[in-house]
Design a protein around this motif. Structure first.
Motif, PDB file in Angstrom:
ATOM      1  N   LEU A  52       0.819  -1.211   0.000  1.00 35.28           N
ATOM      2  CA  LEU A  52       0.000   0.000   0.000  1.00 35.28           C
ATOM      3  C   LEU A  52       0.853   1.261   0.000  1.00 35.28           C
ATOM      4  O   LEU A  52       0.460   2.283  -0.582  1.00 35.28           O
ATOM      5  N   ALA A  53       2.034   1.194   0.624  1.00 29.78           N
ATOM      6  CA  ALA A  53       2.936   2.353   0.660  1.00 29.78           C
ATOM      7  C   ALA A  53       3.822   2.444  -0.573  1.00 29.78           C
ATOM      8  O   ALA A  53       4.612   3.387  -0.702  1.00 29.78           O
ATOM      9  N   GLN A  54       3.710   1.448  -1.464  1.00 32.38           N
ATOM     10  CA  GLN A  54       4.462   1.413  -2.725  1.00 32.38           C
ATOM     11  C   GLN A  54       5.977   1.401  -2.489  1.00 32.38           C
ATOM     12  O   GLN A  54       6.738   2.163  -3.088  1.00 32.38           O
ATOM     13  N   ARG A  55       6.405   0.508  -1.579  1.00 35.66           N
ATOM     14  CA  ARG A  55       7.829   0.301  -1.335  1.00 35.66           C
ATOM     15  C   ARG A  55       8.102  -1.191  -1.271  1.00 35.66           C
ATOM     16  O   ARG A  55       7.236  -1.979  -0.859  1.00 35.66           O
ATOM     17  N   PRO A  56       9.280  -1.646  -1.676  1.00 35.23           N
ATOM     18  CA  PRO A  56       9.593  -3.080  -1.638  1.00 35.23           C
ATOM     19  C   PRO A  56       9.648  -3.606  -0.208  1.00 35.23           C
ATOM     20  O   PRO A  56       9.945  -2.859   0.736  1.00 35.23           O
ATOM     21  N   SER A  57       9.348  -4.871  -0.048  1.00 38.66           N
ATOM     22  CA  SER A  57       9.504  -5.530   1.252  1.00 38.66           C
ATOM     23  C   SER A  57      10.852  -6.225   1.302  1.00 38.66           C
ATOM     24  O   SER A  57      11.333  -6.772   0.293  1.00 38.66           O
ATOM     25  N   ARG A  70      -5.030  -2.125  -4.481  1.00 38.00           N
ATOM     26  CA  ARG A  70      -4.609  -1.125  -3.475  1.00 38.00           C
ATOM     27  C   ARG A  70      -5.808  -0.373  -2.907  1.00 38.00           C
ATOM     28  O   ARG A  70      -5.808   0.008  -1.733  1.00 38.00           O
ATOM     29  N   GLU A  71      -6.824  -0.174  -3.701  1.00 38.32           N
ATOM     30  CA  GLU A  71      -8.039   0.471  -3.191  1.00 38.32           C
ATOM     31  C   GLU A  71      -8.880  -0.502  -2.374  1.00 38.32           C
ATOM     32  O   GLU A  71      -9.492  -0.117  -1.365  1.00 38.32           O
ATOM     33  N   ALA A  72      -8.913  -1.758  -2.790  1.00 41.21           N
ATOM     34  CA  ALA A  72      -9.812  -2.725  -2.156  1.00 41.21           C
ATOM     35  C   ALA A  72      -9.346  -3.160  -0.767  1.00 41.21           C
ATOM     36  O   ALA A  72     -10.183  -3.365   0.124  1.00 41.21           O
ATOM     37  N   LEU A  73      -8.040  -3.312  -0.567  1.00 42.45           N
ATOM     38  CA  LEU A  73      -7.561  -3.854   0.712  1.00 42.45           C
ATOM     39  C   LEU A  73      -7.997  -3.013   1.908  1.00 42.45           C
ATOM     40  O   LEU A  73      -8.513  -3.563   2.895  1.00 42.45           O
ATOM     41  N   PRO A  74      -7.827  -1.678   1.899  1.00 43.83           N
ATOM     42  CA  PRO A  74      -8.336  -0.893   3.038  1.00 43.83           C
ATOM     43  C   PRO A  74      -9.863  -0.992   3.177  1.00 43.83           C
ATOM     44  O   PRO A  74     -10.387  -0.979   4.295  1.00 43.83           O
ATOM     45  N   ALA A  75     -10.562  -1.095   2.053  1.00 43.33           N
ATOM     46  CA  ALA A  75     -12.016  -1.247   2.126  1.00 43.33           C
ATOM     47  C   ALA A  75     -12.386  -2.570   2.785  1.00 43.33           C
ATOM     48  O   ALA A  75     -13.323  -2.636   3.595  1.00 43.33           O
ATOM     49  N   PHE A  76     -11.648  -3.633   2.471  1.00 39.64           N
ATOM     50  CA  PHE A  76     -11.887  -4.917   3.129  1.00 39.64           C
ATOM     51  C   PHE A  76     -11.572  -4.821   4.624  1.00 39.64           C
ATOM     52  O   PHE A  76     -12.203  -5.497   5.441  1.00 39.64           O
ATOM     53  N   GLY A  77     -10.578  -3.984   4.965  1.00 40.34           N
ATOM     54  CA  GLY A  77     -10.226  -3.800   6.365  1.00 40.34           C
ATOM     55  C   GLY A  77     -11.344  -3.176   7.188  1.00 40.34           C
ATOM     56  O   GLY A  77     -11.395  -3.328   8.414  1.00 40.34           O
ATOM     57  N   LYS A  78     -12.266  -2.479   6.534  1.00 42.25           N
ATOM     58  CA  LYS A  78     -13.419  -1.923   7.244  1.00 42.25           C
ATOM     59  C   LYS A  78     -14.470  -2.986   7.519  1.00 42.25           C
ATOM     60  O   LYS A  78     -15.304  -2.824   8.405  1.00 42.25           O
ATOM     61  N   LYS A  79     -14.426  -4.071   6.762  1.00 48.65           N
ATOM     62  CA  LYS A  79     -15.371  -5.167   6.958  1.00 48.65           C
ATOM     63  C   LYS A  79     -14.816  -6.225   7.902  1.00 48.65           C
ATOM     64  O   LYS A  79     -15.556  -6.834   8.676  1.00 48.65           O
ATOM     65  N   ILE A  80     -13.517  -6.486   7.803  1.00 48.21           N
ATOM     66  CA  ILE A  80     -12.829  -7.423   8.699  1.00 48.21           C
ATOM     67  C   ILE A  80     -11.649  -6.673   9.304  1.00 48.21           C
ATOM     68  O   ILE A  80     -10.654  -6.407   8.617  1.00 48.21           O
ATOM     69  N   LYS A  81     -11.766  -6.312  10.551  1.00 39.50           N
ATOM     70  CA  LYS A  81     -10.735  -5.513  11.207  1.00 39.50           C
ATOM     71  C   LYS A  81      -9.396  -6.251  11.177  1.00 39.50           C
ATOM     72  O   LYS A  81      -9.302  -7.400  11.593  1.00 39.50           O
ATOM     73  N   GLY A  82      -8.372  -5.590  10.648  1.00 39.02           N
ATOM     74  CA  GLY A  82      -7.054  -6.202  10.549  1.00 39.02           C
ATOM     75  C   GLY A  82      -6.756  -6.793   9.192  1.00 39.02           C
ATOM     76  O   GLY A  82      -5.644  -7.271   8.955  1.00 39.02           O
TER      77      GLY A  82
END
Length: 535
Positions: A416-421, A453-465
């Protein structure tokens, strides 16, 4: 018997409470209840503080006709349907021809079983190995990076469903109750009887292996024949009628009734069929990444204080998000307490999929997070263009993973931060041989990366974490469904090649074990009726 649906009780109810609820729901006296059986049992976890068990029950009453008349307008109280499977015919003893089935995944397996039970003595051709040898080859990639292009997660006895969560539920309409026939045959082959009543039945890989072997033995005992390591390389067609097949060995087998149940990864077979003039069209599918979380996080988010309850098991989820760029992102093939597996069928490619054992007790939950794509906008111009796109993404994933069959990976926070892991967090990968951390921004087309990238935070609102920084993404998921459809008509034959029966997931008519098996029953019936007419 009458059937009651949507009967809800508390999670820890007693048997006496269930009987009392039936009596109250039907407005009868205790003496009028002769007994009941559980047809289906699920749960309603929308309110975590008050999780309910949801029942479908078949009830025997002394005053059944009176009760049904009283509830004639109630959609949840109806006569119990007859789910008995009845064969459409029986082969004559002097049958002049054997049907040929190409592929022995769930669809081909059930085409063969049903035809064998009707006396047609089918010949099944499977390019891969028998299931136990195939398991050894599959583990060879997972443990030693040794890949066999003809014996792997996709090719071999049992098909791709053997190395999966073994999910046995589907959203297809099934007015003839073919799904019940499938589950009943699975129980005969060694599946736990509970799959006949739980709302989301699953089996797991280890049980599937022995079940597939037992079903093979049943087909052979009924006169069917199964040949392994027999790849079909050509199809003989004359005046629009299929005449037979040619194997990689050069042997030719004659039949005017051939079922093509090859699965979604038989790309060389699709190319051969297209070259022979069989009508094929591109269809939508999805591409994406696998995501892993601690299973405990999913359990707690879904079940609250009831997490770990034996009647609930490992929690699953189903998510969808419609993005600003017009794409839809959704969870696919969610595997509670499972592992991410290497699922390529071609050398120099990396493909991910999910798998669980029956116990579903591994530390991680995993799911595909995939983006829907269409031939009109994303791979236009040729019926096989979707296959070319799959190959492009899988070959690039192989490079991103280091060229050793390791999968490329990235932590969700870094994605999400657009940096390599560079290092793993609290979620350790389950994929073997291994995961090579880096940057997944080029692993998929730009529109797909943007959408996820847009969907993951939206999913986080449905399943915390869900969008936790340490959750792990692994690439790539490309085999969500077949990218082509071998179009067929009302009698299940190819629209321009008589005697060829496209079937199951690879032909574009199923998605998962149960729907593929159900399609196999339908195709088997069509083949039997056509052969009986010919005879």
């Amino acid at each position: 018997m009458l059937r009651i649906t949507e009967l809800k009780l508390p999670l820890d109810h007693t048997e006496a409470m269930l009987s009392a609820t039936i009596i109250g729901r039907l407005g009868i006296s205790p003496e009028q209840l002769n007994g009941y059986t559980i047809f289906r049992q699920g749960n309603d976890a929308r309110k975590r503080a008050a999780i309910l068990l949801v029942y479908t029950l078949d009830v025997s009453l002394s005053n059944e006709a009176e009760v049904l008349a009283r509830f004639h307008a109630d959609p949840h109280i109806l006569p119990t349907p007859d789910t008995t499977y009845r064969f459409v015919g029986q082969a004559p003893s002097n049958l002049s021809e054997r049907p040929i089935i190409i592929g022995m995944g769930p669809c081909g397996l059930f085409v063969g079983l049903i035809l064998a039970q009707m006396g047609f003595k089918p010949l099944i051709l499977e390019r891969g190995k028998e299931v136990r040898e195939r398991t050894k080859d599959t583990f060879g990639l997972w443990r030693k990076r040794v890949f066999n292009p003809e014996s792997n997660v996709q090719f071999g006895e049992g098909g791709a469903g053997t190395f999966s969560d073994g999910k046995l539920y589907t959203q297809i309409k099934d007015p003839n109750h073919y799904g019940r026939k499938v589950l009943t045959e699975f129980v005969k082959a060694g599946a736990p009887a509970e799959i006949l009543r739980v709302s989301k039945p699953h089996i797991g890989t280890f049980r599937l292996v022995s079940m597939v072997e037992q079903m093979r033995a049943s087909i052979e005992a009924l006169g069917g024949e199964i040949r392994f390591q027999c790849r079909v390389d050509d199809l003989a067609i004359s005046d629009g009628q299929v005449q037979g097949v040619t194997l990689a060995s050069g042997e030719t087998l004659r039949s005017r009734h051939i079922v093509c149940a090859v699965g979604h990864s038989a790309r060389d077979t699709f190319a051969m069929l297209y070259e022979r003039g069989v009508y094929i069209e591109a269809k939508p599918f999805s591409v994406g990444l696998r995501i892993e979380h601690p299973q405990s996080l999913i359990d707690t988010c879904r079940f609250g204080a009831a997490a770990g309850h034996p009647l609930l098991g490992a929690a699953d989820y189903k998510l969808v998000h419609h993005c600003q760029n017009g794409r839809s992102v959704y969870s696919f093939c969610m595997c509670p307490g499972g592992t991410v597996v290497a699922a390529t069928s071609e050398a120099g490619h990396v493909v991910t999929n999910g798998m669980s054992q029956y116990s579903r007790n591994e530390r991680n939950a995993n799911s595909g997070i995939v983006v829907g794509i269409t031939p009109e906008t994303d791979y236009p111009g040729h019926p096989l263009a979707g296959i070319a796109l799959q190959r492009q993404l899988e070959a690039h994933a192989f490079v991103l993973g280091g060229g050793t069959y390791d999968a490329p990976g990235q932590l969700v926070g870094d994605f999400l931060a657009q940096r390599p892991s560079t290092t793993f967090g609290s979620v350790l990968p389950s994929y073997t041989p291994g995961v090579h951390l880096g940057d997944l921004s080029t692993a998929l087309p730009d529109y797909a990366i943007t959408a996820i990238r847009e969907a993951l935070p939206a999913f986080g609102k449905k399943i915390k974490g869900f969008a936790m920084d340490d959750a792990l993404l692994t690439g790539v998921e490309t085999r969500t469904s077949s990218p082509i459809r071998i179009k067929r008509n009302g009698d299940y034959q190819s629209i321009n090649t008589k005697g060829l029966y496209p079937a199951g997931e690879g032909a574009g008519y199923a998605g998962g074990i149960l729907s593929a098996a159900v399609d196999g029953i339908k195709v088997a019936e069509a083949v039997a009726l056509a052969m009986l007419r010919n005879e």
